[in-house]
Scaffold this active site. Structure first.
Site, PDB file in Angstrom:
ATOM      1  N   ASP A 118       1.257  -1.692   0.456  1.00 47.75           N
ATOM      2  CA  ASP A 118      -0.013   0.641   0.158  1.00 47.75           C
ATOM      3  C   ASP A 118       0.885   0.951  -0.063  1.00 47.75           C
ATOM      4  O   ASP A 118       0.050   2.193  -0.178  1.00 47.75           O
ATOM      5  CB  ASP A 118      -0.682   0.278   1.017  1.00 47.75           C
ATOM      6  CG  ASP A 118      -1.896   1.594   1.128  1.00 47.75           C
ATOM      7  OD1 ASP A 118      -2.945   1.324   0.475  1.00 47.75           O
ATOM      8  OD2 ASP A 118      -1.515   1.851   2.441  1.00 47.75           O
ATOM      9  N   ILE A 169      -6.714   6.191   3.181  1.00 48.68           N
ATOM     10  CA  ILE A 169      -7.495   7.289   2.167  1.00 48.68           C
ATOM     11  C   ILE A 169      -6.123   7.259   1.143  1.00 48.68           C
ATOM     12  O   ILE A 169      -6.439   8.167   0.532  1.00 48.68           O
ATOM     13  CB  ILE A 169      -7.504   8.393   2.822  1.00 48.68           C
ATOM     14  CG1 ILE A 169      -6.406   9.123   3.499  1.00 48.68           C
ATOM     15  CG2 ILE A 169      -8.888   8.403   3.555  1.00 48.68           C
ATOM     16  CD1 ILE A 169      -7.115  10.717   4.409  1.00 48.68           C
ATOM     17  N   ARG A 170      -5.400   6.401   1.617  1.00 53.03           N
ATOM     18  CA  ARG A 170      -4.083   6.838   1.306  1.00 53.03           C
ATOM     19  C   ARG A 170      -3.937   6.491  -0.704  1.00 53.03           C
ATOM     20  O   ARG A 170      -3.583   7.694  -1.318  1.00 53.03           O
ATOM     21  CB  ARG A 170      -2.950   6.150   0.705  1.00 53.03           C
ATOM     22  CG  ARG A 170      -1.350   5.814   0.128  1.00 53.03           C
ATOM     23  CD  ARG A 170      -0.523   5.118   0.366  1.00 53.03           C
ATOM     24  NE  ARG A 170       0.127   5.606   2.139  1.00 53.03           N
ATOM     25  CZ  ARG A 170      -0.457   4.663   3.004  1.00 53.03           C
ATOM     26  NH1 ARG A 170      -0.824   3.912   3.226  1.00 53.03           N
ATOM     27  NH2 ARG A 170       0.590   5.565   4.095  1.00 53.03           N
ATOM     28  N   ALA A 171      -5.335   5.485  -1.574  1.00 50.75           N
ATOM     29  CA  ALA A 171      -5.409   6.064  -2.178  1.00 50.75           C
ATOM     30  C   ALA A 171      -6.200   7.185  -3.132  1.00 50.75           C
ATOM     31  O   ALA A 171      -5.668   7.171  -4.487  1.00 50.75           O
ATOM     32  CB  ALA A 171      -6.637   4.580  -2.706  1.00 50.75           C
ATOM     33  N   VAL A 204      -3.147   9.272  -3.576  1.00 50.34           N
ATOM     34  CA  VAL A 204      -2.532   9.350  -5.046  1.00 50.34           C
ATOM     35  C   VAL A 204      -3.162   9.679  -5.722  1.00 50.34           C
ATOM     36  O   VAL A 204      -2.858  10.038  -7.051  1.00 50.34           O
ATOM     37  CB  VAL A 204      -1.799   7.711  -4.544  1.00 50.34           C
ATOM     38  CG1 VAL A 204      -1.443   7.193  -6.070  1.00 50.34           C
ATOM     39  CG2 VAL A 204      -0.972   7.601  -3.404  1.00 50.34           C
TER      40      VAL A 204
END
Length: 350
Positions: free
Chosen positions: A169, A250-252, A255
């Site tokens: 991730d 919420i990294r997606a 990015v």
């Protein structure tokens, strides 16, 4: 008369980035990461011989005076991040920093082949520096920091093992390569490689204009990046795609938005639109998608599996229920049966 041949330092040329064949998605991911290295780099997975390392080396040719640094599998943590020489404190009262590979890669590309075979602690430290652009070296309560902004490119062959989800991730974008199945495409790839092996400078000369134009676009996109903002509709669309993919955290979302902004800057536009998010969504979601969410159809958005109909409760069929990590069956109630007394153990014989 004995003639000793003069040894010359070999400096092999890198395959031109614009000459890569059949890797449009990979080229896009690498360019976006070069424009905004803070996304966390690119993870390239695929079988042997699919130009993973060739593409990584080719990217460095587009960046001005960019170093290309390779992290060896046998590297230790101090070799990666550096160390502090406290012995100098005793001698002259100063702390000396011995820089590591991340310092050497500043402004360029740090390439990690077979990243899935590295110790987790090493990968974790590497991803921390790649995302922050700052490296912190600590020893015995003394710490020093230095800039370490580079494009991280990691490659792996899934047949040799997977990365832990927590580390997977942390990579910003991912691209999964396949063996080329089209005969015409295989021929084009082979012809380009044979031409490069026969005369690298000749192939480089034919791509000089394309390389220069691409390098100028990347440099201009880096300059324009900070001026681009995300409209509310773009942020909402990224959130919807992330929810549909069933990702954790919420990294997606972050990015996707940064990659969409980089794409808009690369294409020399002054605003980020929903189509930009769609164009980069799979690069940001492929390695983060929940295993219970089907990949999207070509050109479509991620969609979760349908939920059981209301009122079905425990009557949902075993086939429709998602399996656990080990294919465990759902718990079933079992009645308890009283065990009859055996009358105790027989007496011991003298």
């Amino acid at each position: 008369m004995n003639i000793t041949p003069e040894l010359q330092t070999a400096s092999p040329a890198s395959f031109p980035f614009s000459a890569l064949v059949g890797h449009e998605r990979l080229q896009r991911a690498l360019l976006l990461a070069a424009i905004d290295p803070g996304m966390g780099g690119v993870l390239i997975s695929g079988p042997r011989g699919t130009a993973k390392s060739t593409a990584a080396r080719a990217l460095a040719t587009l960046l001005p005076q960019a170093p290309f640094v390779t992290l060896p599998l046998a590297a230790g943590l101090e070799q990666l991040v550096g160390t502090l020489s406290l012995e100098d404190v005793l001698r002259d009262g100063s702390v000396r920093l011995s820089p590591g590979l991340v310092a050497r890669a500043h402004g360029g590309v740090l390439y990690v082949d077979e990243v899935n075979l590295l110790p987790d602690a090493l990968v974790d430290a590497l991803l921390d520096v790649a995302a922050s652009g700052v490296n912190t070296v600590e020893r015995d309560g003394v710490s020093r920091q230095h800039a370490a902004r580079f494009v991280l490119v990691g490659t792996m062959n899934p047949e040799e093992g997977e990365l832990r989800p927590q580390l997977l991730d942390r990579f910003g974008l991912s691209v999964a390569l396949d063996n080329p199945a089209d005969a015409a495409q295989r021929q084009a790839i082979v012809r380009a490689r044979l031409a490069f092996d026969a005369d690298p400078q000749a192939l480089l000369a034919t791509h000089t204009a394309a390389q220069a134009e691409l390098a100028a676009r990347v440099a201009a996109a880096r300059e324009a990046l900070a001026a681009l903002a995300w409209p509310d509709a773009v942020v909402q669309h990224a959130a919807n795609l992330a929810l549909a993919a069933g990702v954790d955290g919420i990294r997606a979302d972050l990015v996707m938005l940064r990659a969409a902004r980089a794409l808009a800057a690369l294409e020399q536009r002054d605003t980020v639109c929903v189509d930009d998010v769609n164009a980069v969504a799979e690069l940001a979601l492929a390695h983060r998608r929940s295993p219970h969410v089907a990949p999207p159809p070509a050109g479509g958005a991620s969609r979760p599996h349908p939920s059981p109909a209301a009122g079905q409760g425990d009557a949902v069929s075993q086939e429709a229920a998602p399996e656990g990590d080990w294919g465990a069956l759902p718990p079933q109630p079992e009645a308890m049966v009283r065990v009859p007394s055996t009358g105790g153990w027989p007496p011991k014989k003298a």
